[in-house]
Design a protein around this motif. Structure first.
Motif, PDB file in Angstrom:
ATOM      1  N   VAL A 169       0.863  -1.185   0.000  1.00  0.00           N
ATOM      2  CA  VAL A 169       0.000   0.000   0.000  1.00  0.00           C
ATOM      3  C   VAL A 169       0.899   1.234   0.000  1.00  0.00           C
ATOM      4  O   VAL A 169       1.568   1.525   0.992  1.00  0.00           O
ATOM      5  CB  VAL A 169      -0.953  -0.001   1.216  1.00  0.00           C
ATOM      6  CG1 VAL A 169      -1.830   1.238   1.196  1.00  0.00           C
ATOM      7  CG2 VAL A 169      -1.813  -1.273   1.213  1.00  0.00           C
ATOM      8  N   ARG A 171      -0.038   4.525  -1.405  1.00  0.00           N
ATOM      9  CA  ARG A 171      -0.757   5.807  -1.237  1.00  0.00           C
ATOM     10  C   ARG A 171       0.037   6.994  -1.771  1.00  0.00           C
ATOM     11  O   ARG A 171       0.327   7.939  -1.036  1.00  0.00           O
ATOM     12  CB  ARG A 171      -1.019   6.071   0.249  1.00  0.00           C
ATOM     13  CG  ARG A 171      -1.965   5.118   0.891  1.00  0.00           C
ATOM     14  CD  ARG A 171      -2.307   5.529   2.309  1.00  0.00           C
ATOM     15  NE  ARG A 171      -2.918   4.403   2.974  1.00  0.00           N
ATOM     16  CZ  ARG A 171      -2.274   3.577   3.806  1.00  0.00           C
ATOM     17  NH1 ARG A 171      -1.004   3.771   4.100  1.00  0.00           N
ATOM     18  NH2 ARG A 171      -2.906   2.563   4.334  1.00  0.00           N
ATOM     19  N   ASP A 172       0.379   6.940  -3.058  1.00  0.00           N
ATOM     20  CA  ASP A 172       1.215   7.982  -3.640  1.00  0.00           C
ATOM     21  C   ASP A 172       0.330   9.145  -4.088  1.00  0.00           C
ATOM     22  O   ASP A 172      -0.377   9.046  -5.093  1.00  0.00           O
ATOM     23  CB  ASP A 172       1.987   7.359  -4.816  1.00  0.00           C
ATOM     24  CG  ASP A 172       2.969   8.343  -5.417  1.00  0.00           C
ATOM     25  OD1 ASP A 172       2.796   9.568  -5.227  1.00  0.00           O
ATOM     26  OD2 ASP A 172       3.902   7.875  -6.082  1.00  0.00           O
ATOM     27  N   HIS A 173       0.378  10.231  -3.340  1.00  0.00           N
ATOM     28  CA  HIS A 173      -0.496  11.359  -3.672  1.00  0.00           C
ATOM     29  C   HIS A 173      -0.093  12.031  -4.977  1.00  0.00           C
ATOM     30  O   HIS A 173      -0.933  12.596  -5.671  1.00  0.00           O
ATOM     31  CB  HIS A 173      -0.517  12.369  -2.520  1.00  0.00           C
ATOM     32  CG  HIS A 173      -1.440  11.956  -1.407  1.00  0.00           C
ATOM     33  ND1 HIS A 173      -2.673  12.502  -1.204  1.00  0.00           N
ATOM     34  CD2 HIS A 173      -1.306  10.984  -0.456  1.00  0.00           C
ATOM     35  CE1 HIS A 173      -3.265  11.922  -0.169  1.00  0.00           C
ATOM     36  NE2 HIS A 173      -2.450  10.995   0.306  1.00  0.00           N
ATOM     37  N   ALA A 174       1.171  11.948  -5.326  1.00  0.00           N
ATOM     38  CA  ALA A 174       1.617  12.588  -6.571  1.00  0.00           C
ATOM     39  C   ALA A 174       1.009  11.895  -7.791  1.00  0.00           C
ATOM     40  O   ALA A 174       0.500  12.552  -8.696  1.00  0.00           O
ATOM     41  CB  ALA A 174       3.146  12.571  -6.645  1.00  0.00           C
ATOM     42  N   THR A 175       1.039  10.575  -7.805  1.00  0.00           N
ATOM     43  CA  THR A 175       0.556   9.853  -8.994  1.00  0.00           C
ATOM     44  C   THR A 175      -0.865   9.337  -8.832  1.00  0.00           C
ATOM     45  O   THR A 175      -1.479   8.902  -9.809  1.00  0.00           O
ATOM     46  CB  THR A 175       1.428   8.606  -9.252  1.00  0.00           C
ATOM     47  OG1 THR A 175       1.285   7.709  -8.133  1.00  0.00           O
ATOM     48  CG2 THR A 175       2.895   8.985  -9.400  1.00  0.00           C
ATOM     49  N   GLY A 176      -1.396   9.331  -7.610  1.00  0.00           N
ATOM     50  CA  GLY A 176      -2.725   8.762  -7.395  1.00  0.00           C
ATOM     51  C   GLY A 176      -2.702   7.254  -7.277  1.00  0.00           C
ATOM     52  O   GLY A 176      -3.754   6.624  -7.210  1.00  0.00           O
ATOM     53  N   ARG A 177      -1.507   6.664  -7.246  1.00  0.00           N
ATOM     54  CA  ARG A 177      -1.451   5.206  -7.131  1.00  0.00           C
ATOM     55  C   ARG A 177      -1.568   4.807  -5.662  1.00  0.00           C
ATOM     56  O   ARG A 177      -0.789   5.268  -4.829  1.00  0.00           O
ATOM     57  CB  ARG A 177      -0.143   4.673  -7.722  1.00  0.00           C
ATOM     58  CG  ARG A 177      -0.248   3.185  -8.034  1.00  0.00           C
ATOM     59  CD  ARG A 177       0.929   2.713  -8.832  1.00  0.00           C
ATOM     60  NE  ARG A 177       2.126   2.720  -7.994  1.00  0.00           N
ATOM     61  CZ  ARG A 177       3.213   2.010  -8.252  1.00  0.00           C
ATOM     62  NH1 ARG A 177       3.264   1.258  -9.337  1.00  0.00           N
ATOM     63  NH2 ARG A 177       4.251   2.077  -7.458  1.00  0.00           N
ATOM     64  N   TYR A 178      -2.520   3.958  -5.356  1.00  0.00           N
ATOM     65  CA  TYR A 178      -2.761   3.581  -3.961  1.00  0.00           C
ATOM     66  C   TYR A 178      -2.025   2.294  -3.614  1.00  0.00           C
ATOM     67  O   TYR A 178      -1.471   2.161  -2.528  1.00  0.00           O
ATOM     68  CB  TYR A 178      -4.270   3.415  -3.733  1.00  0.00           C
ATOM     69  CG  TYR A 178      -4.657   3.265  -2.280  1.00  0.00           C
ATOM     70  CD1 TYR A 178      -4.826   4.381  -1.466  1.00  0.00           C
ATOM     71  CD2 TYR A 178      -4.844   2.001  -1.717  1.00  0.00           C
ATOM     72  CE1 TYR A 178      -5.170   4.241  -0.129  1.00  0.00           C
ATOM     73  CE2 TYR A 178      -5.189   1.860  -0.382  1.00  0.00           C
ATOM     74  CZ  TYR A 178      -5.346   2.981   0.406  1.00  0.00           C
ATOM     75  OH  TYR A 178      -5.684   2.846   1.721  1.00  0.00           O
ATOM     76  N   ILE A 179      -2.039   1.345  -4.541  1.00  0.00           N
ATOM     77  CA  ILE A 179      -1.393   0.051  -4.306  1.00  0.00           C
ATOM     78  C   ILE A 179      -0.356  -0.199  -5.380  1.00  0.00           C
ATOM     79  O   ILE A 179      -0.580   0.118  -6.548  1.00  0.00           O
ATOM     80  CB  ILE A 179      -2.466  -1.067  -4.323  1.00  0.00           C
ATOM     81  CG1 ILE A 179      -3.334  -0.974  -3.062  1.00  0.00           C
ATOM     82  CG2 ILE A 179      -1.827  -2.457  -4.415  1.00  0.00           C
ATOM     83  CD1 ILE A 179      -4.591  -1.799  -3.121  1.00  0.00           C
ATOM     84  N   VAL A 184       1.396  -7.477  -4.973  1.00  0.00           N
ATOM     85  CA  VAL A 184       0.200  -8.286  -4.687  1.00  0.00           C
ATOM     86  C   VAL A 184       0.149  -9.401  -5.726  1.00  0.00           C
ATOM     87  O   VAL A 184       0.154  -9.121  -6.936  1.00  0.00           O
ATOM     88  CB  VAL A 184      -1.095  -7.445  -4.772  1.00  0.00           C
ATOM     89  CG1 VAL A 184      -2.298  -8.290  -4.364  1.00  0.00           C
ATOM     90  CG2 VAL A 184      -0.994  -6.211  -3.894  1.00  0.00           C
ATOM     91  N   SER A 203      -4.269  -6.430   3.177  1.00  0.00           N
ATOM     92  CA  SER A 203      -2.816  -6.360   3.043  1.00  0.00           C
ATOM     93  C   SER A 203      -2.134  -7.197   4.123  1.00  0.00           C
ATOM     94  O   SER A 203      -2.781  -7.722   5.023  1.00  0.00           O
ATOM     95  CB  SER A 203      -2.357  -4.904   3.105  1.00  0.00           C
ATOM     96  OG  SER A 203      -2.671  -4.351   4.346  1.00  0.00           O
TER      97      SER A 203
END
Ligand SMILES: Cc1cc2nc3c(=O)[nH]c(=O)nc-3n(C[C@H](O)[C@H](O)[C@H](O)COP(=O)(O)O)c2cc1C
Ligand SMILES: Cc1cc2nc3c(=O)[nH]c(=O)nc-3n(C[C@H](O)[C@H](O)[C@H](O)COP(=O)(O)O)c2cc1C
Lengths: 435, 435
Positions: A169, A171-179, A184, A203
């Motif tokens: 997990v 949670r990259d605020h710059a790219t919007g990628r959470y996972i 996984v 998780s």
């Protein structure tokens, strides 16, 4: 400096007490269907720095059973409620490998591990009582078939717990990628009994993997334990037998590439305390006097895995009674004791009514501490699963009178050294085997 | 004096917010795998005197899904943890009728009802996503077959909840009798899909029966709801359609001998609040700007029950797209809106990303309250299932800015009138049908 070897302690929680008539003791809790009762038990366990509290389960009921077997909650639901009001004690519950789906069980214990900050433990049982089948519209598989299913079931659950790597997990605020999808993976299990793709929608657990408990003592039960368990509950009545059983399990672990210290063996014991030996025995007699023989008969038949209600109460337990297909641990230990001590059915009823076949130790706090120390030091066990006869009183007595003696003797922790059950057990956090 | 008709309010809990990118809002909660996040949501719900909080569930996952679908807990476990730290709000969770056993589900919700003092609610779903089958080693039954199973499943669960009469636990210290066996009966169910003997090992629930939620909107889904549900969640985008759907469900209840007031219909709505209309729209645009189109595609395909990832983003949604076998409610409402408003796929992605197909209302607190009032008074619903875009902020705004307006207008309770979910819903405690 190496740590001296120390005991592990669990408590077997049944709201009305482990003694079948424990609720009749003055001041005893009256119900297992009462969150506040179990919350108080958990508080006492944390005061006593216990490794874990344990809730069993059965998949059928009968109003004549032990009151806490007859009327109780689904144990994972109950433990989750405790997760919110406890901070250190491990939370162990039974879930059957015969009447559940591994995907569901894996999710429940993974969730419990997160909710409790790393304190979940799963007692994987094969469900010996054949009446469970009637509630699931199925045939009850035979003993050995149940263990074949269980072997695969445990592997699938552990495999599912490995589907997420740490740090998935993001949670990259710059790219919007959470996972991070690279962290996984599916399990893609295709076995004899189960096809399970995975991954879980949860998780990686705080403990990496929740702790696995086991309590079978048949040949296949010991194999499953030696290969997969972190904690093993045993049924004992005799020091020599306990030592032999301990040694047998520990040496069996090598077959599976495991070190003996990776399992903690905890026999069940019901301590009955008095300020003198006589007072302790008096207490036990008083408890036994509360037993309603009607109830004891139902329960003894279920403990022995066969209907014994037709025997005269004062006849000797016959030596040619067959060992049933169901529960070797209880039936074996109880029958061995009955034959050794030439017990009548009434004696055996009393034994079963007291602690369902578990060992009862009555004495002063010093005497009980001495006995536990002797068993621990002579390698009959790595600690104990305490079965207070009633709650909260009998448990408080143990925590307030016996635990301090064990601590003073250096046999038991004075405080928790970590927050997770793995920390209490001294077990490292495993890495995922899928990454 | 008859009580004026008042709204019922639920909140759809997803830790990272109902908006797919809600976690990117400044100050938003970052995880659904965090008990403290959900505890805070529950506290806000109780401050707002909400009827219930609701946790959904799916039986498969994909890292590209909504973050709170991809990484979350098994919902009953989560609710049980909340039971210990809340006092009034109803606790609703999804459990599938296709991938569970009725005996297990009956136990879990009976336990939750006891643990919470009468606040459990079961959202009985048939599991539309066929990927669930891969985690359970089975074929995914077709839509109508799933509902046939569900009809029987719900009856078995309700039957099991009826196996104990009130007052079965007698705890008679004089005789040692703990349970009155005359007040515990088996169910002896033998049906097309299930054979379940019973009884449960849990005494009668505080609510008599936990509340049953339902959210299907297909023909068989509506029948199941009309026959068995206490609360129905709907997907709406248009007042006229909502009124027609409401009327259709309520009139269908007569077929099953039920009164229309025995079901509360709660459409999902995502309120987006601003001090001016323009500010509210600005907020919604900002949220939509956070959406990662890659994620939206995965999610939209799953919402529509078919792979739509091959369409060009800026093409119109074709009018001949088939209605899938899976989820009539979402697919139907979203596609009707897309065709009505001549949307492109990008528009539909935005709609789905916002509230997964649910209705979005952006405006000032007065405007939102006006709209809710209009829908409620014109019999489009009996209240709402609120879907805050992010937590806790967007939920706090609703509770602090809109709820007081509804209260002032006499449309909503100022305080709870009882402790059980049944009390909030104004539903009587049912008697067991087995006694
Ligand atoms: C302390 C202890 C707790 C147990 N708890 C449960 C339980 O909760 N549910 C259950 O079905 N069996 C329980 N058992 C039974 C065993 O797990 C095991 O299934 C049984 O002994 C049969 O296995 P075996 O034939 O390998 O001995 C317990 C046993 C012990 C010693
Ligand atoms: C508010 C709401 C919540 C829902 N929650 C779930 C859920 O948690 N799990 C699930 O599998 N389906 C969920 N659904 C889907 C429906 O319960 C239903 O299974 C689906 O719409 C297919 O049924 P239908 O064909 O009768 O419409 C939800 C629907 C709505 C409107």
């Amino acid at each position: 400096m190496p740590q001296p070897r120390q005991m592990h302690l669990g408590v077997f929680v049944l709201g009305t007490g482990n003694h079948i008539a424990g609720w009749r003791w003055p001041g005893a809790a009256q119900s297992f269907e009462d969150l506040s009762v179990v919350q108080e038990i958990a508080r006492i366990a944390e005061r006593g720095k216990f490794d874990l509290i344990f809730l069993g389960d059965n998949l059928s009921t009968d109003p004549g059973m032990h009151p806490s077997f007859a009327a109780r909650f689904e144990p994972i639901t109950m433990l989750a409620a405790l997760a919110a009001t406890t901070t250190h004690v491990g939370l162990g519950a039974t879930a059957s490998t015969t009447y559940n789906e591994p995907y569901t069980v894996a999710r429940q214990f993974a969730s419990l591990d997160h909710l409790s900050g790393g304190r979940a433990a799963w007692n994987a049982v094969t469900s010996s009582g054949e009446k469970a089948a009637l509630n699931y519209g199925r045939e009850h598989p035979r003993h050995d078939a149940r263990y074949e299913i269980a072997e695969e079931f445990v592997d699938v659950v552990r495999g599912l717990w490995d589907c997420w790597d740490d740090g998935a997990v993001v949670r990259d605020h710059a790219t919007g990628r959470y996972i991070d999808p690279a962290k996984v993976k599916p399990l893609d299990h295709e076995g004899r009994f189960f096809r399970v793709k995975g991954p879980l929608p949860t998780s990686r657990c705080p403990q990496g993997q929740p702790i696995v408990l086991q309590a079978g003592s048949s040949e296949p039960g010991l194999n499953l334990a030696a290969r997969t368990a972190d904690v093993v509950f045993t049924v004992v009545q005799d020091l020599g037998e306990a030592q032999a059983g301990y040694q047998a399990l520990k040496s069996r672990m090598a077959r599976f590439g495991r070190h003996p210290d990776e399992i903690a063996v905890l026999p069940g014991v019901m301590p009955v305390l008095g300020s003198t030996t006589a007072e302790a025995r008096e207490k036990l007699n008083r408890l036994q006097g509360f037993v309603n023989p009607g109830n004891a008969l139902v329960m003894l038949s279920s403990r022995l895995g066969q209907d014994v209600s037709h025997y005269p109460l004062d006849a000797l337990v016959p030596e040619d009674l067959p060992l049933p297909d169901t529960s070797h641990g209880f039936a074996g230990a109880m029958l061995a004791k009955a034959w050794r001590e030439r017990m009548t059915w009434r004696d055996l009823f009393n034994l079963a009514g007291a602690a369902r076949g578990h060992w009862v130790v009555a004495g002063t706090p010093e005497e009980v501490a001495d006995t536990l120390q002797q068993w621990f030091e002579s390698r009959a066990c790595d600690g104990f699963n305490i079965l207070p006869a009633w709650f909260p009183g009998a448990f408080e007595e143990f925590v307030d009178q016996v635990v301090p003696l064990l601590q003073r003797r250096g046999l038991y922790r004075r405080d928790y050294r970590g927050n997770m059950l793995r920390d209490h057990l001294g077990l490292p956090r495993p890495r995922s085997r899928l990454f």
